[in-house]
Design an enzyme around this catalytic site. Structure first.
Site, PDB file in Angstrom:
ATOM      1  N   GLY A 275       0.850  -1.197   0.000  1.00  0.00           N
ATOM      2  CA  GLY A 275       0.000   0.000   0.000  1.00  0.00           C
ATOM      3  C   GLY A 275       0.877   1.235   0.000  1.00  0.00           C
ATOM      4  N   ARG A 276       0.325   2.320   0.554  1.00  0.00           N
ATOM      5  CA  ARG A 276       1.059   3.595   0.506  1.00  0.00           C
ATOM      6  C   ARG A 276       2.413   3.490   1.197  1.00  0.00           C
ATOM      7  NH1 ARG A 276      -4.592   6.295   1.837  1.00  0.00           N
ATOM      8  NH2 ARG A 276      -4.532   4.532   3.258  1.00  0.00           N
ATOM      9  N   ILE A 277       2.434   2.852   2.384  1.00  0.00           N
ATOM     10  CA  ILE A 277       3.701   2.804   3.136  1.00  0.00           C
ATOM     11  C   ILE A 277       4.684   1.854   2.454  1.00  0.00           C
ATOM     12  CG2 ILE A 277       4.767   2.274   5.370  1.00  0.00           C
ATOM     13  CD1 ILE A 277       2.090   3.137   6.685  1.00  0.00           C
TER      14      ILE A 277
ATOM     15  N   ARG B 160      -2.122  -8.201  -2.279  1.00  0.00           N
ATOM     16  CA  ARG B 160      -3.387  -8.795  -2.729  1.00  0.00           C
ATOM     17  C   ARG B 160      -3.581  -8.573  -4.226  1.00  0.00           C
ATOM     18  NH1 ARG B 160      -7.413  -5.976   1.248  1.00  0.00           N
ATOM     19  NH2 ARG B 160      -5.904  -4.425   0.602  1.00  0.00           N
TER      20      ARG B 160
ATOM     21  N   ILE C 165       6.867  -3.225  10.657  1.00  0.00           N
ATOM     22  CA  ILE C 165       6.386  -1.884  11.025  1.00  0.00           C
ATOM     23  C   ILE C 165       4.874  -1.831  10.839  1.00  0.00           C
ATOM     24  CG2 ILE C 165       8.485  -0.513  10.687  1.00  0.00           C
ATOM     25  CD1 ILE C 165       7.541   0.019   7.800  1.00  0.00           C
ATOM     26  N   ALA C 166       4.247  -3.019  10.797  1.00  0.00           N
ATOM     27  CA  ALA C 166       2.803  -3.065  10.507  1.00  0.00           C
ATOM     28  C   ALA C 166       1.997  -3.203  11.802  1.00  0.00           C
ATOM     29  CB  ALA C 166       2.521  -4.201   9.546  1.00  0.00           C
ATOM     30  N   ARG C 167       1.811  -4.419  12.257  1.00  0.00           N
ATOM     31  CA  ARG C 167       1.063  -4.661  13.482  1.00  0.00           C
ATOM     32  C   ARG C 167       1.575  -5.933  14.150  1.00  0.00           C
ATOM     33  NH1 ARG C 167      -0.365  -0.393  13.667  1.00  0.00           N
ATOM     34  NH2 ARG C 167      -2.414   0.544  13.803  1.00  0.00           N
TER      35      ARG C 167
ATOM     36  N   GLU D 216       1.248  -6.084  22.598  1.00  0.00           N
ATOM     37  CA  GLU D 216       1.967  -4.926  23.138  1.00  0.00           C
ATOM     38  C   GLU D 216       1.054  -4.114  24.057  1.00  0.00           C
ATOM     39  OE1 GLU D 216       2.881  -3.288  19.182  1.00  0.00           O
ATOM     40  OE2 GLU D 216       1.581  -1.603  19.634  1.00  0.00           O
TER      41      GLU D 216
ATOM     42  N   HIS E 297       6.685   0.754  19.182  1.00  0.00           N
ATOM     43  CA  HIS E 297       5.619   1.229  18.280  1.00  0.00           C
ATOM     44  C   HIS E 297       5.724   2.746  18.051  1.00  0.00           C
ATOM     45  CE1 HIS E 297       1.356   0.118  16.700  1.00  0.00           C
ATOM     46  NE2 HIS E 297       1.900   1.081  15.985  1.00  0.00           N
ATOM     47  N   ILE E 298       6.858   3.160  17.501  1.00  0.00           N
ATOM     48  CA  ILE E 298       7.112   4.594  17.313  1.00  0.00           C
ATOM     49  C   ILE E 298       7.391   4.955  15.856  1.00  0.00           C
ATOM     50  CG2 ILE E 298       7.912   5.075  19.673  1.00  0.00           C
ATOM     51  CD1 ILE E 298      10.820   4.800  18.584  1.00  0.00           C
TER      52      ILE E 298
HETATM   53  C1  DGY Z   1      -0.675   3.610  12.736  1.00  0.00           C
HETATM   54  O1  DGY Z   1      -0.919   4.738  12.300  1.00  0.00           O
HETATM   55  O2  DGY Z   1      -1.389   2.656  12.501  1.00  0.00           O
HETATM   56  C2  DGY Z   1       0.518   3.491  13.591  1.00  0.00           C
HETATM   57  O3  DGY Z   1       0.793   2.187  13.882  1.00  0.00           O
HETATM   58  C3  DGY Z   1       0.288   4.299  14.827  1.00  0.00           C
HETATM   59  O4  DGY Z   1       1.397   4.975  15.151  1.00  0.00           O
END
Ligand code: DGY
Length: 339
Positions: free
Chosen positions: A159-161, A181, A240-242, A271, A289-290
């Site tokens: 996606g965008r990120i 996907r 860096i997702a979840r 977390e 988570h920063i």
């Molecule tokens: C988001 O925007 O989903 C980030 O994980 C929150 O900082």
């Protein structure tokens, strides 16, 4: 004179952003971060017209039960797995998130984790701070890490990120493979210099694998023991997702046993708790988570969340047109009054 709408802000926010909100609403803003019980969340939501919430606030059918007042929930984040969109839509509550404003900062942070994990920055810094350097006669072949330049970057979730992570790869001379996907338009693939491959091929070929996919039930443990076993022993995994997309126990085992070389993790299952096996591994770089937490971006996120609330409540220049709704069908059904 009509009274101002009430807004609850569940996380401490920048004073100047709260001041903007206070021009149109009666604001109750939390001043400290703390976990809230489902009962407390439900009670808070029942008292207000709008709420600004964070990722730890789970707004679901139970939280909304019997709520006749709430109109808007604005999430401080692009990820919205804490919001049950079906339940919000059912209850006629508009949900909003903060896309776009954080894309570049999160992508930067993905690279920070790739570099830190590959070049062992966390472990080396701990060693230096512990006073080991003077007198250690550090050898020429100590602290050897992995190169990024010329290696293959793999991105799961484009996606965008994911695209922003890919665009930065040119500077490191890294070819980019991705799995998603759906295939990106040819022009975007070209701009990102990215090639679509199967998940199996991505796992097998990536030297650096960055996870940027949204967390859904289908993505739970998308990277577990079986997937880690398909990766190169020299590979670096970055999440860096979840939390929950990776099986953290399986990852800790893979890092311990050398199934993969290193990991950079900004998010964790459960977390703020972090799997204890990860905490003791020197080949895991861990951050709380920063990824979106640059000073400018966190302000932009807060402002966007507030813009959504102000507009959805019918105030400001964008009255009636909140910029980033998640379930706009709800909004279309409202009769919005202008202030
Ligand atoms: C988001 O925007 O989903 C980030 O994980 C929150 O900082």
């Amino acid at each position: 004179m009509t009274s101002k709408p009430k807004v609850w802000v569940a996380r401490p926010l920048f004073p100047e952003v709260l001041a903007r909100l206070a021009q149109v609403a009666e604001v109750t803003a939390e001043t400290e971060e703390r976990p809230r019980s489902p009962a407390e969340l439900k009670a808070r939501l029942a008292e207000v017209d709008a709420a600004v919430v964070g990722l730890t606030d789970r707004v679901d059918a139970a939280a909304l039960e019997g709520n006749q007042r709430l109109k808007v929930v604005a999430n401080l984040g692009v990820g919205h797995n804490n919001l049950d969109l079906d339940a919000l839509t059912q209850a006629g509550v508009l949900a909003c998130n903060t896309p776009d404003v954080l894309t570049e900062s999160v992508a930067d942070f993905g690279w920070a984790l790739m570099l830190a994990a590959a070049r062992r920055i966390g472990a080396a810094e701990r060693w230096l701070r512990a006073g080991h350097w003077p007198g250690s006669h550090m050898r020429f072949d100590d602290w050897l890490g992995l190169d990024l330049h010329g290696r293959t970057l793999g991105i799961l979730g484009m996606g965008r990120i994911g695209q922003a992570v890919a665009r930065r790869a040119g500077g490191f001379g890294m070819p980019v493979l991705y799995h998603n996907r759906s295939r990106l338009p040819a022009a975007v693939e070209q701009e990102c210099r990215a090639t679509l491959v199967s998940k199996a091929e991505l796992l097998a070929r990536a030297d650096f694998l960055v996870l940027v996919l949204p967390f859904t039930a289908a993505n739970h443990h998308a990277i577990g023991a079986a997937e880690l076993a398909q990766m190169k022993r020299s590979a670096v995994l970055v999440n860096i997702a979840r939390g929950g997309i990776v099986d953290d126990a399986a990852l800790a085992a893979a890092l311990r046993e050398g199934t993969i070389a290193a990991a950079g993790l900004d998010v964790f299952e459960g977390e703020p708790a972090v799997h204890p096996d990860l905490l003791v591994l020197d080949n895991a770089v861990l951050s709380p988570h920063i990824a979106s937490a640059s000073a400018a971006t966190r302000r932009d996120m807060a402002n966007l969340a507030i813009d959504n609330v102000i507009a959805a409540l019918g105030y400001g220049e964008s009255a009636g047109r909140p910029p980033t709704p998640l379930n706009p069908a709800v909004f279309d059904r409202w009769a919005i009054r202008k202030a």
